[in-house]
Structure formats: C-alpha cells, structure tokens
Design an enzyme around this catalytic site. Structure first.
Site, PDB file in Angstrom:
ATOM      1  N   ASP A 108      41.300   5.292 -12.098  1.00 61.42           N
ATOM      2  CA  ASP A 108      41.345   6.479 -11.249  1.00 61.42           C
ATOM      3  C   ASP A 108      42.188   6.196 -10.005  1.00 61.42           C
ATOM      4  OD1 ASP A 108      40.336   8.169  -8.927  1.00 61.42           O
ATOM      5  OD2 ASP A 108      39.277   9.126 -10.593  1.00 61.42           O
ATOM      6  N   ASP A 144      53.112  10.609  -8.598  1.00 62.29           N
ATOM      7  CA  ASP A 144      53.722  11.264  -9.763  1.00 62.29           C
ATOM      8  C   ASP A 144      52.591  11.769 -10.645  1.00 62.29           C
ATOM      9  OD1 ASP A 144      55.426  12.128 -11.732  1.00 62.29           O
ATOM     10  OD2 ASP A 144      55.857  10.130 -12.524  1.00 62.29           O
TER      11      ASP A 144
END
Length: 321
Positions: free
Chosen positions: A159, A177
């Site tokens: 995560d 991104d």
C-alpha cells in the site's frame, strides 16, 4: 475507430466489453455524462486480482495494446509516452543531481522506464498490485522495456499510503503515478497524504502527481490542485493532450524550492542534452515551458474557491460541482 457518445441526462450504461451487432467493443466512462466505445481486435487477458481489481489487457483498433483497471484505461501503446514523459522529465530535469526517486504506483513500468534514463542511483517503486506488473510484462512488454530488471530498482509490493506513513528515507523526487481517484485510491490524492509526502522530500526536491483531465473532470482537478497548493510553498500545473484519455491531462507539481516552469532555460537545455538527447518521443526543451502555459480560463479555474481534497472529503473521479 473511437466513438464519443454524450449521454445526458440518461444514466450511463455499465462499462466493459460489449458485443454490438457482431462487433466486440469496449465501453468506458470518460466522465459523469460521457462514454466512449472503442473497437476491440482481441482480448489479451482479464483477471480479478488478489488486490481486488479487475485488470484487463485489450488490443484496441485505434490505440493498440491497452491496459484497463476497473474498466478505466490506464495506458495504451499509442500514446503512453506522452503521459509518462510529461510526468517524469520536467520533474527530474529540475534537479541538479537526482539520486533517489520514489514512485508510488507505476505498475505498468512506463514512469520507471523514463526515470531510469536519468543518472539516478536508486528508484523505489511501491505498487499495490503485483498482478499489474506481471500482466504488463507478459502482454505489453514494450512499455516497461526491461526496466523491472534494472539493478537500481527497489520494488515493494504494498500500500503506497502505508509506505509513505512509515517511511524514514528521504528522496529527491516523489512521483505519484496512480490509478484514478476512486475507491481506496482517493487516499492518495488528499492534503493529508501530500503533507506526508512533503516530509520525505530532500531539500531542493519536488513531488508530481497526475491530476485528471482539465475539462471532463474539472472539479476533481481543481480540488487536487488546491490540496497541493495548500501543502507546498511552490506549485505549478502542466497539461498535455493524451488521445486515449479523451482530454487534456493535468500534472500537478509541489515543492518548497522550485517547480519546473521556474527552471532556467540554459540549465534545462544542458541537462536535457546530457541525459536525454535522442531518448524521448514527446518531451523536448522547446515544449517544456509551453506545457505550463495555461489559458485564461484554466488560470481562473485554479483560483476558484473549491474545497481541497482531504481525508474527510476526498476528490473523486467524475466529481461534479
């Protein structure tokens, strides 16, 4: 061929593959009141991953091999370089000596590929879903181009927000991104998250994130930028038209020192020639400042009083005022 269909005030049909009159098509929501239909030559893969995402690779008639996550187009071979080069090169060329770079997301490898064109010593890439990497390497290997095998890469499957929360390292640049802001991904577009990212940036460094389309997702774009503006001393927006995204796509930058449009032209040209000459398909020094030249209506939009994206009230894709 791509067909844009404006369907308002009707409810948009569910996205995904469709067979219409014997033609295989992909229906994608491009905004709250807009959908596109694209002719599909072949479905290369479709998988519900362990991270709970539907990941598909599809060969589109117009854009070629393409990656969809949760029915939203992420990249296509036709134009991914426009997105990735705009995300990476204005950022890293603003740095005299970019040693360490952090990429959050970027499982398709395109941003990593562009970062590795610079003289960096280490790139940490944190991707939630390992299946995205494996799928792209198998079905669209042209995008990463072997970048996942580069010894400078430190790959972490996990995560992105949790990594940033616990990270004790410092980076010259942080490149976000990400998938679009929906579901759990909204936590990566908030003022609180940007404040955590800011603490990871070395003196002189900066952060960049894509921040949605400036037309179809105007409110989402405004709120993301507002969160960055309220976090960093310096901030800027670039935009580039990405055909497969059906919009001019925005890239928002934050720094306490210098943002790309403030970079001296002589330094820009020297760094480009030393690092990137002949290695780009879209980005050039001649268009660097043009990317940051916004028309009057967008400058006005960025000055509008909109609530910043926060943990309690995050910006979401297709948000309306």
């Amino acid at each position: 061929m791509i067909i844009s269909a404006y369907i308002m005030p009707l409810r948009l049909p569910k996205p995904g593959l469709r067979n219409i009159d014997g033609h295989l098509l992909y229906l994608e929501h491009a905004g709250p009141h807009m959908a596109t239909l694209q002719i599909v030559n072949n479905v290369l893969s479709s998988e519900m991953t362990s991270a709970g995402q539907l990941v598909e690779t599809v060969d589109l008639e117009l854009f070629g091999k393409s990656l969809f996550i949760e029915h939203i187009i992420m990249i296509t071979l036709y134009d991914e370089y426009i997105y990735h080069e705009t995300l990476v090169h204005p950022t890293l060329l603003s740095l005299e000596n970019p040693e360490k770079v952090l990429i959050i997301g970027g499982g398709d490898g395109g941003a990593l590929r562009e970062v590795l064109k610079h003289p960096v010593g280490e790139v940490t890439l944190v991707e939630l879903d390992k299946s995205v990497i494996e799928t792209v390497k198998k079905h669209i290997p042209e995008v990463p181009g072997g970048s996942f095998e580069d010894p400078r890469l430190k790959l972490i499957i996990g995560d992105g927000r949790k990594y940033v929360e616990s990270c004790e390292e410092k980076y010259d640049a942080v490149i976000l991104d990400l998938t679009d802001p929906y579901g759990q991904a909204v936590r990566l577009y908030t003022k609180e998250f940007y404040s955590m990212v800011r603490k990871l940036i070395r003196d002189g460094g900066l952060m960049v994130t894509h921040s949605e389309g400036v037309h179809v997702n105007r409110v989402t774009f405004q709120r993301i930028y507002r969160a960055i503006r309220e976090t960093f001393k310096r901030h800027a927006v670039a935009k580039a038209y990405v055909p497969s995204f059906n919009d001019e796509w925005s890239f928002s930058f934050g720094s306490d020192y210098l943002v790309p449009p403030e970079l001296d032209r002589e330094k820009l040209e020297r760094r480009f020639n030393e690092r990137l000459k002949g290695k780009t398909r879209f980005y050039l020094p001649e268009i660097h400042y043009a990317l940051f030249s916004l028309p009057a209506y967008l400058k006005a939009a960025l000055e509008e009083e909109v609530p910043p994206s926060t943990d309690d009230n995050p910006a979401e894709i297709y948000e309306e005022s």
